[in-house]
Design an enzyme around this catalytic site. Structure first.
Site, PDB file in Angstrom:
ATOM      1  N   GLU A  58       0.856  -1.459  -0.001  1.00  0.00           N
ATOM      2  CA  GLU A  58      -0.112   0.018  -0.148  1.00  0.00           C
ATOM      3  C   GLU A  58       0.978   1.223   0.028  1.00  0.00           C
ATOM      4  OE1 GLU A  58      -3.232   0.541  -0.176  1.00  0.00           O
ATOM      5  OE2 GLU A  58      -3.969  -1.615  -0.335  1.00  0.00           O
ATOM      6  N   GLN A  96       0.802   6.754  -5.456  1.00  0.00           N
ATOM      7  CA  GLN A  96       1.374   7.621  -6.524  1.00  0.00           C
ATOM      8  C   GLN A  96       2.308   6.875  -7.297  1.00  0.00           C
ATOM      9  OE1 GLN A  96       0.107  11.234  -6.484  1.00  0.00           O
ATOM     10  NE2 GLN A  96      -1.106   9.927  -6.028  1.00  0.00           N
ATOM     11  N   CYS A 128     -15.904   1.858 -21.438  1.00  0.00           N
ATOM     12  CA  CYS A 128     -17.403   1.768 -21.053  1.00  0.00           C
ATOM     13  C   CYS A 128     -18.041   0.567 -21.400  1.00  0.00           C
ATOM     14  CB  CYS A 128     -18.028   3.120 -21.288  1.00  0.00           C
ATOM     15  SG  CYS A 128     -17.142   4.561 -20.753  1.00  0.00           S
ATOM     16  N   THR A 149       8.302  16.790  -9.813  1.00  0.00           N
ATOM     17  CA  THR A 149       7.096  16.920  -9.794  1.00  0.00           C
ATOM     18  C   THR A 149       6.867  18.369  -9.950  1.00  0.00           C
ATOM     19  OG1 THR A 149       6.378  15.150  -8.614  1.00  0.00           O
ATOM     20  CG2 THR A 149       4.810  16.708  -8.754  1.00  0.00           C
TER      21      THR A 149
END
Length: 368
Positions: free
Chosen positions: A44, A49, A204, A308
DNA sequence: GAGTCGTGGCC
DNA sequence: TGGCCAAGACT
């Protein structure tokens, strides 16, 4: 407002449809082969990210080196960071290490099963706590990761950026969570987002929730979730020194625990001031940071790297030590090491490119 | 609560 | 190929 939207959802039908889909199309991931809370915890944290494909080899190496909470707690931080090297967001590794020591100290090495106790561990927030407790102990604890946010925003056709409606999304995740099969539900929820309800070109036609999805109904699935505009990132020019001494050793420093790349090693250097040459910058920074005089020699490599929220260009020069004993002024520690010994230290990605260039050039230490 | 914090994959 | 984004947490 989303309360009314929630009440219209056929929750029992959605749960059943998702469970059926998951049993046929769910992913077979390494951390789903176990119910060991420690292994699930590690997965986890690594998955924060970070994409599954990137995590898998790190996860396996980690458990081979630190098979138990006690073994992790007992390890030196440098060993922990070395295994994490390349995975990024190094606070995750530092926190995981600290948390393991906390579990040993407070609960004799047994991972807690109470939500509040899990949340008290550094590096574990609400989503990670929910993910661990549902996966390891089958507790009905909701999650709200990027996958779940995207699914819910589409399912409910929420035309606001997810950050603005976090409370509503938590409420929706909680309402949907299947109390009979919380472990399967949360895993299925994330798989749906990772494999079908993807950011771009969602599939979808294969989605078990298509008939109840408000975004699909209004053909908004590719425009949701709404994105917030981001500020342009600054670009910093950095002068970097590979400082040789007369014993063919190189000077490296360990970055402070707090902040960017905390606890990792690097070649010293700093930001080039306006109107300043790279050579002047390197001499100045090394004097300020380490308190020594150096001579700047040949250019070794220029490395571009994107973080980032900023970009850097590292302009790296060979240098030679002239005088003074290096001091750890703006760093945690400094050390003279040989080229071969660099492998023993955790370095960030941009610095590994410098090491690779050093080995490729095999340039001997210039004699001052 | 807006900024900070890495890296690789993807197009 | 530069920008976007990924199983977020912390301050």
């Amino acid at each position: 407002m989303p309360e009314t939207k929630l009440k219209k959802l056929p929750i029992a039908k959605l749960r059943t449809a998702l469970r059926t889909w998951y049993q046929e199309s769910g992913r077979d991931l390494p951390w789903r082969q176990t119910q060991d809370p420690y292994a699930i915890w590690v997965s986890e944290i690594m998955l924060q990210q970070t994409q599954v494909k990137t995590v898998i080899p790190y996860y396996q190496r980690w458990l081979a080196q630190f098979p138990t909470i006690a073994s992790l707690a007992a390890a030196p931080q440098q060993d922990v960071l070395k295994v994490w090297q390349g995975l990024g967001y190094y606070a995750r590794a530092r926190n995981l290490h600290r948390a393991a020591q906390q579990v040993v100290a407070d609960w004799d090495g047994t991972f807690p099963e109470q939500f509040d106790q899990v949340m008290s561990l550094p590096g574990i927030g609400r989503t990670t706590a929910g993910g661990i407790l549902s996966a390891a102990f089958n507790q009905p604890t909701p999650i709200l990761d990027g996958n779940v946010k995207r699914i819910l925003v589409r399912l409910l056709a929420i035309q606001q950026p997810p950050k603005k409606v976090l409370a509503d999304l938590w409420e929706a995740s909680t309402a949907l969570l299947d109390p009979e099969y919380p472990r399967e539900f949360n895993q299925a929820f994330m798989d749906l987002g990772a494999t079908l309800c993807t950011p771009k070109q969602p599939q979808c036609d294969r989605c078990p929730w298509r008939s109840d999805c408000q975004a699909y109904r209004h053909q908004l699935q590719t425009t949701l979730p709404m994105t917030e505009q981001k500020a342009p990132v600054p670009h910093k020019q950095i002068g970097v020194a590979v400082i040789w001494n007369d014993q063919n050793q190189i000077l490296i420093d360990k970055r402070p625990q707090k902040g960017l790349l905390g606890g990792l090693w690097e070649f010293p250097g700093g930001k080039v001031e306006p109107q300043e040459s790279v050579e002047d910058c390197i001499r100045r920074e090394i004097k300020e940071e380490l308190g020594i005089e150096i001579g700047v020699d040949d250019h070794l490599i220029t490395v571009n790297h994107a973080y980032t929220h900023f970009k850097v260009t590292l302009m790296v020069h060979h240098c030679h030590h002239i005088q003074g004993e290096p001091q750890a002024i703006e760093c945690d520690e400094i050390r003279w090491v040989t080229l071969a010994e660099l492998d023993e230290y955790p370095f960030p990605k941009a610095n590994q490119e410098i090491i690779a260039a050093l080995r490729a050039s095999k340039q001997p230490a210039p004699k001052g």
